[in-house]
Design a protein around this motif. Structure first.
Motif, PDB file in Angstrom:
ATOM      1  N   LYS A 113       0.734  -1.311   0.146  1.00 55.28           N
ATOM      2  CA  LYS A 113      -0.081   0.078   0.073  1.00 55.28           C
ATOM      3  C   LYS A 113       0.833   1.297  -0.126  1.00 55.28           C
ATOM      4  O   LYS A 113       0.296   2.308   0.048  1.00 55.28           O
ATOM      5  CB  LYS A 113      -1.081  -0.012   1.289  1.00 55.28           C
ATOM      6  CG  LYS A 113      -1.972  -1.125   1.260  1.00 55.28           C
ATOM      7  CD  LYS A 113      -3.146  -0.864   2.221  1.00 55.28           C
ATOM      8  CE  LYS A 113      -4.075  -1.977   2.002  1.00 55.28           C
ATOM      9  NZ  LYS A 113      -3.901  -3.332   2.390  1.00 55.28           N
ATOM     10  N   CYS A 114       2.143   1.146   0.012  1.00 57.68           N
ATOM     11  CA  CYS A 114       3.105   2.162   0.117  1.00 57.68           C
ATOM     12  C   CYS A 114       3.837   2.572  -1.347  1.00 57.68           C
ATOM     13  O   CYS A 114       4.509   1.817  -1.790  1.00 57.68           O
ATOM     14  CB  CYS A 114       4.132   1.862   1.131  1.00 57.68           C
ATOM     15  SG  CYS A 114       5.341   3.397   1.456  1.00 57.68           S
ATOM     16  N   ASN A 115       3.282   3.684  -1.827  1.00 51.87           N
ATOM     17  CA  ASN A 115       3.816   3.977  -3.010  1.00 51.87           C
ATOM     18  C   ASN A 115       5.397   4.554  -3.009  1.00 51.87           C
ATOM     19  O   ASN A 115       6.073   4.755  -4.175  1.00 51.87           O
ATOM     20  CB  ASN A 115       2.719   4.686  -4.213  1.00 51.87           C
ATOM     21  CG  ASN A 115       2.406   6.113  -3.315  1.00 51.87           C
ATOM     22  OD1 ASN A 115       3.259   6.190  -2.472  1.00 51.87           O
ATOM     23  ND2 ASN A 115       1.450   6.426  -3.786  1.00 51.87           N
ATOM     24  N   LYS A 116       5.774   4.734  -2.202  1.00 52.89           N
ATOM     25  CA  LYS A 116       6.917   5.256  -1.864  1.00 52.89           C
ATOM     26  C   LYS A 116       8.115   4.280  -2.061  1.00 52.89           C
ATOM     27  O   LYS A 116       9.235   4.697  -2.357  1.00 52.89           O
ATOM     28  CB  LYS A 116       7.146   6.000  -0.256  1.00 52.89           C
ATOM     29  CG  LYS A 116       6.183   7.201  -0.272  1.00 52.89           C
ATOM     30  CD  LYS A 116       6.784   7.943   0.946  1.00 52.89           C
ATOM     31  CE  LYS A 116       5.896   9.240   1.132  1.00 52.89           C
ATOM     32  NZ  LYS A 116       5.337   9.351   2.253  1.00 52.89           N
ATOM     33  N   CYS A 117       7.796   3.153  -1.742  1.00 52.23           N
ATOM     34  CA  CYS A 117       8.965   1.953  -1.770  1.00 52.23           C
ATOM     35  C   CYS A 117       8.659   1.076  -2.550  1.00 52.23           C
ATOM     36  O   CYS A 117       9.518  -0.067  -2.865  1.00 52.23           O
ATOM     37  CB  CYS A 117       9.458   1.544  -0.238  1.00 52.23           C
ATOM     38  SG  CYS A 117       7.810   0.841   0.364  1.00 52.23           S
ATOM     39  N   ILE A 118       7.588   0.913  -3.373  1.00 53.94           N
ATOM     40  CA  ILE A 118       7.082  -0.376  -4.044  1.00 53.94           C
ATOM     41  C   ILE A 118       8.110  -0.614  -5.279  1.00 53.94           C
ATOM     42  O   ILE A 118       8.760  -1.680  -5.458  1.00 53.94           O
ATOM     43  CB  ILE A 118       5.688  -0.380  -4.574  1.00 53.94           C
ATOM     44  CG1 ILE A 118       5.343  -1.545  -5.417  1.00 53.94           C
ATOM     45  CG2 ILE A 118       5.485   1.125  -5.404  1.00 53.94           C
ATOM     46  CD1 ILE A 118       4.986  -2.894  -4.725  1.00 53.94           C
ATOM     47  N   LYS A 172      14.900   1.102   3.439  1.00 49.32           N
ATOM     48  CA  LYS A 172      14.555   1.851   4.483  1.00 49.32           C
ATOM     49  C   LYS A 172      13.060   2.958   4.276  1.00 49.32           C
ATOM     50  O   LYS A 172      13.289   3.406   3.055  1.00 49.32           O
ATOM     51  CB  LYS A 172      15.547   2.983   5.020  1.00 49.32           C
ATOM     52  CG  LYS A 172      16.545   2.060   5.832  1.00 49.32           C
ATOM     53  CD  LYS A 172      17.216   3.181   6.403  1.00 49.32           C
ATOM     54  CE  LYS A 172      18.639   2.311   7.239  1.00 49.32           C
ATOM     55  NZ  LYS A 172      19.845   2.998   6.769  1.00 49.32           N
ATOM     56  N   CYS A 173      12.244   2.700   4.833  1.00 51.53           N
ATOM     57  CA  CYS A 173      10.804   3.358   4.440  1.00 51.53           C
ATOM     58  C   CYS A 173      10.086   3.555   5.569  1.00 51.53           C
ATOM     59  O   CYS A 173      10.119   2.818   6.482  1.00 51.53           O
ATOM     60  CB  CYS A 173      10.243   2.644   3.215  1.00 51.53           C
ATOM     61  SG  CYS A 173       8.873   3.562   2.740  1.00 51.53           S
ATOM     62  N   GLU A 174       9.255   4.671   5.713  1.00 53.84           N
ATOM     63  CA  GLU A 174       8.470   4.801   6.743  1.00 53.84           C
ATOM     64  C   GLU A 174       7.414   3.741   7.211  1.00 53.84           C
ATOM     65  O   GLU A 174       6.900   3.429   8.239  1.00 53.84           O
ATOM     66  CB  GLU A 174       7.792   6.108   6.716  1.00 53.84           C
ATOM     67  CG  GLU A 174       6.730   6.388   5.323  1.00 53.84           C
ATOM     68  CD  GLU A 174       6.463   7.732   5.319  1.00 53.84           C
ATOM     69  OE1 GLU A 174       5.268   7.986   4.786  1.00 53.84           O
ATOM     70  OE2 GLU A 174       7.225   8.477   5.117  1.00 53.84           O
ATOM     71  N   CYS A 175       7.278   3.079   6.108  1.00 53.64           N
ATOM     72  CA  CYS A 175       6.204   1.834   6.148  1.00 53.64           C
ATOM     73  C   CYS A 175       6.871   0.846   6.847  1.00 53.64           C
ATOM     74  O   CYS A 175       6.156  -0.284   7.363  1.00 53.64           O
ATOM     75  CB  CYS A 175       5.602   1.400   4.950  1.00 53.64           C
ATOM     76  SG  CYS A 175       6.694   0.658   3.865  1.00 53.64           S
ATOM     77  N   ASN A 176       7.960   0.887   7.129  1.00 56.82           N
ATOM     78  CA  ASN A 176       8.848  -0.171   8.026  1.00 56.82           C
ATOM     79  C   ASN A 176       8.169  -0.220   9.113  1.00 56.82           C
ATOM     80  O   ASN A 176       8.670  -1.161  10.345  1.00 56.82           O
ATOM     81  CB  ASN A 176       9.938  -0.184   7.922  1.00 56.82           C
ATOM     82  CG  ASN A 176      10.685  -0.916   6.502  1.00 56.82           C
ATOM     83  OD1 ASN A 176       9.912  -1.346   5.607  1.00 56.82           O
ATOM     84  ND2 ASN A 176      11.816  -0.607   6.249  1.00 56.82           N
TER      85      ASN A 176
HETATM   86 ZN   LIG Z   1       7.254   2.149   2.056  1.00 52.55          ZN
END
Ligand SMILES: [Zn+2]
Ligand code: SF4
Length: 315
Positions: free
Chosen positions: A284-289, A310-314
């Protein structure tokens, strides 16, 4: 662990929830593509994949959507070689080819035995030919086809999961012993096998999905496969959509795919790949897909663990 609910999952129920098939042409594969794969010798080389059009698989596995691009009746003798010839004429030169037929290559109602010779002749300049089969369709026909081939034959078999109750619910009509017996038969006859393993089949939580995918990799390698491919379960076939609405199935997360791939690579028991097609639905995270897809692809090719994203969704 989730309670294994007493759902009556059988052929009739699964088929009753299906939508329509796509229109296919028996003289054309329904698709082809070329992708890079790390070969058994460790080289990164282009591999062509031809998605053959043929009669629907006689099994009706709960999670399968491959029936969508199949015919109801057997295709005529000569149609499969014509499809292969056409696809090879479209694709750039490659050394390895996968013939995926939405079922079992050794199902003679899908691929007529009379076509083996011509198929082998069309493939004579390749290094490797990879076909897929249900474990219960592994028999002397594999040897007959192998004996006609110049390239090395590899066979991909669906193990799916070693969770016994879930394997039953998948309606695959096989046991883990069927799988290991088929792998032993192939190994004894000098044919490499690879296992398809599901990440998070229905009725399992995310952590159970990871746990059972890892146990399935362990089992596949201990049975003698040379390679495992982890397939995140997608659904989209009617029955799986039904289970999803009821809360009995959820898509796995791309991070779980990364975790299971890392586990498999660290075993160093053979090649382990993650299926990286259409991974957008597993995050659901388009920042790290994109970064995660790239990481998985690079790990597939290098068979080494790459620095985690590393991403905030972690958190
Ligand atoms: Zn992410
Ligand atoms: S054996 Fe393979 S192709 Fe046939 S229904 Fe099961 S998953 Fe689909």
């Amino acid at each position: 662990m989730n309670e294994i609910r007493s759902l009556l999952i059988n052929d009739q129920w699964i088929v009753s929830l299906r939508g329509n098939k796509n229109q296919v042409n028996p003289l054309r594969p329904y698709g082809w593509l070329v992708e890079k794969e790390r070969t058994i010798t460790g080289k990164i080389e282009d591999t062509g994949i031809i998605f053959l059009t043929n009669r629907e698989c006689p099994f009706h596995c709960l999670m399968c959507d491959l029936w969508k691009n199949t015919t109801d009746e057997s295709v005529p003798v000569g149609a499969i070689p014509a499809q292969i010839e056409w696809a090879l004429g479209q694709m750039p030169e490659v050394k390895h080819v996968k013939l995926y037929n939405s079922g079992s290559f050794f199902d003679i109602r899908a691929i007529p035995e009379e076509d083996y010779k011509e198929i082998a002749s069309l493939l004579k300049n390749f290094k490797t030919v990879i076909v897929e089969s249900h474990p219960r369709m592994i028999n002397d026909k594999c040897l007959k086809f192998r004996n006609m081939l110049t390239p090395e034959l590899h066979i991909a078999l669906g193990l799916e999961t070693v969770h016994h109750e879930i394997l039953m619910k998948l309606n695959k009509q096989m046991t883990v012993d069927d799988f290991s017996n088929s792998v032993s038969f192939l190994t004894k006859n000098g044919i490499h096998s690879r296992a398809f393993i599901l990440l998070r089949p229905p009725l399992l939580s995310e952590s159970e999905g990871i746990y059972w995918a890892e146990r399935s990799i362990d089992f596949a390698f201990s049975s003698g496969v040379e390679c495992c491919t982890i397939i995140p379960v997608r659904g989209r076939n009617g029955a799986m959509d039904f289970l999803m609405k009821k809360g009995d199935f959820n898509l796995p997360h791309i991070k779980s795919l990364e975790e299971v791939l890392e586990y498999g690579i660290e075993l160093k028991s053979g090649r382990v790949f993650a299926d990286v097609w259409d991974l957008g639905i597993f995050s659901k995270c388009n920042k790290c897909i994109e970064l995660r897809t790239k990481r998985l692809t690079e790990m597939n090719l290098s068979q080494e663990i790459i620095t985690p994203i590393k991403c905030e969704c972690n958190y």
